[in-house]
Write an enzyme that holds these catalytic residues in place. Structure first.
Site, PDB file in Angstrom:
ATOM      1  N   HIS A 153      16.814  12.891 -84.147  1.00 59.27           N
ATOM      2  CA  HIS A 153      17.796  13.151 -84.648  1.00 59.27           C
ATOM      3  C   HIS A 153      19.302  13.441 -83.740  1.00 59.27           C
ATOM      4  CE1 HIS A 153      14.417  14.323 -86.168  1.00 59.27           C
ATOM      5  NE2 HIS A 153      13.720  14.507 -85.369  1.00 59.27           N
ATOM      6  N   LYS A 183      37.872   4.274 -56.007  1.00 56.81           N
ATOM      7  CA  LYS A 183      38.151   5.353 -55.341  1.00 56.81           C
ATOM      8  C   LYS A 183      39.388   5.255 -54.528  1.00 56.81           C
ATOM      9  CE  LYS A 183      33.144   5.406 -53.615  1.00 56.81           C
ATOM     10  NZ  LYS A 183      32.714   4.872 -52.951  1.00 56.81           N
ATOM     11  N   GLU A 188      25.094  -1.630 -61.611  1.00 57.29           N
ATOM     12  CA  GLU A 188      25.378  -1.771 -60.653  1.00 57.29           C
ATOM     13  C   GLU A 188      25.000  -3.367 -60.049  1.00 57.29           C
ATOM     14  OE1 GLU A 188      26.793   1.451 -58.031  1.00 57.29           O
ATOM     15  OE2 GLU A 188      24.787   0.660 -57.080  1.00 57.29           O
TER      16      GLU A 188
END
Length: 440
Positions: free
Chosen positions: A301, A415, A280
């Protein structure tokens, strides 16, 4: 390893990398940060926060936490992003790995409001049903979708299950000092409240009540956490500069992805907090190192092949923990069918440290530079140091990059679309545009 504080070691990171002029640039960025003359300077309340926390404030948080501990079997912390990641990171780093399956002293701290998973919320509500629980709700506005949904559901459930009086005593709001829906509700209902300072953004808020209260509810020592941060605030500038210089030098050399590596399972959520902090703060104006993370040796792995031989746009920052809390010795076996007698008598952490060193050497040979951050042990003090170190280095590094490290304009785009699709009042024009786009 220095016994007193974390260290940044760039031995395997900067060979052949041009660092010309970067120290001067880092010092200038540090001056910009400390003088408050840069972009986003209205969000610098975290910079001297550790040393400004007083005894009365700590006592208040401890007393509130103790009240919740005495009355509740569970405490649900509701928040998203910086409103939960810092607390989650510290709690996980200090907790028994299997604390969820053991009876402990005090309530279990749960987290909600960090997703919109229906089954997640159902399962959480099913878990606390029939048990006394408290709520710490964290939001400056009180209207952020994810925590607002969780709080509405859990508040209603708590009031019906235990009664309004119990709910009023055991709901704590951490919110804006004066404004917002949550502040209004807390005043109306008489909840205990703590303030999120106006000049502290969420991802820098671990050492405010946002982080300190949930951490205290678990029984961990918030005074030691703050003391560690104070040590780094007062004495950590050289390590901050080393990290900011190294990562910017590597970025300029074409390393676009930083992978935060741990060899300690407890640090998984510390990496999640770090990813938000740097993602951010730096991901703007089409700039910024992409922050990723892995848990080794587990991810060796799965991701180890790509890190060893994939595209060479990466570098690693390894957080190495010194002392462990416990010792487990590998036994000898007469038959030695598993071939492990060559390490019999060694403790497990010795093997882990050799895996750490061997991995770092292999990845450097494969073209993935390695920075090393050493932390003497996973204690409140050293986690306080690490949190403040990463915060200040983020501010310096962001200014070196040429962005405002303290805003996040890009998080509003999704949003707007979500609200339009949900037909939220005030989003009619956006809704029409989206519908037209979907039809096209």
């Amino acid at each position: 390893m220095n016994d007193n504080k974390i260290q940044v070691i760039s031995k395997y990171a900067l060979e052949g990398v041009d660092t010309q002029g970067l120290r001067e640039k880092a010092l200038a960025a540090k001056q910009t940060l400390e003088s408050g003359s840069g972009a986003g300077n209205d969000f610098l309340g975290w910079l001297h926060l550790p040393s400004s926390i007083d005894e009365q404030h700590l006592q208040s948080i401890e007393q509130c936490a103790q009240s919740l501990r005495q009355q509740c079997e569970y405490v649900v912390t509701i928040g998203i992003g910086g409103s939960y990641l810092g607390a989650k990171a510290v709690i996980e780093a200090l907790s028994d790995h299997f604390a969820a399956y053991k009876n402990g002293n005090g309530p279990k701290v749960l987290f909600a409001g960090n997703n919109i998973g229906e089954d997640y919320l159902y399962d959480l509500m099913d878990l606390v049903r029939g048990h006394k629980f408290g709520i710490i709700v964290i939001s400056k506005s009180g209207t952020t979708t994810e925590p607002a949904i969780a709080f509405r559901l859990l508040k209603e459930m708590l009031e019906k299950q235990e009664g309004k009086e119990f709910a009023q005593r055991n709901i704590v709001a951490v919110t804006d000092a004066r404004r917002g829906a949550l502040r209004g509700l807390a005043t109306q209902e008489g909840y205990a409240t703590y303030v999120i300072p106006d000049d502290v953004g969420g991802r820098f808020s671990v050492l405010t009540p946002v982080g300190l209260l949930p951490i205290a509810v678990t029984g961990f020592d918030i005074r030691a956490l703050v003391a560690g941060a104070v040590e780094m605030e007062c004495e950590g500038d050289e390590q901050v500069l080393n990290y900011a210089i190294a990562r910017n030098a590597l970025y300029q050399s074409g390393k676009k992805i930083e992978i935060l590596v741990n060899f300690a399972p407890r640090l998984h959520f510390l990496a999640e907090w770090w990813k938000q902090l740097y993602g951010e703060s730096e991901g703007k104006d089409h700039k910024g190192i992409f922050p990723a993370s892995v848990d080794f040796t587990t991810d060796l792995h799965s991701m180890g092949q790509w890190i060893q031989d994939g595209e060479r746009t990466i570098f690693e920052t390894v957080v190495s923990v010194g002392d462990q809390q416990h010792e487990v010795i590998i036994p000898s076996d007469d038959e030695d069918l598993d071939g492990l007698n060559y390490i019999a008598g060694k403790n497990v952490d010795y093997v882990n440290k050799m895996a750490e060193l061997g991995t770092r050497l292999a990845h450097v040979d494969g073209g993935a530079p390695n920075l090393l951050i050493t932390i003497p042990a996973l204690t409140e003090r050293y986690l306080g140091q690490l949190i403040y170190f990463f915060e200040k280095a983020c501010g310096v590094s962001g200014y070196m990059l040429g962005v405002n490290p303290f805003n996040q304009p890009g998080v509003e785009a999704y949003k707007k679309n979500m609200f339009a699709l949900l037909n939220k009042p005030g989003y009619e024009e956006a809704s029409a545009a989206i519908q037209a786009k979907l039809k096209g």
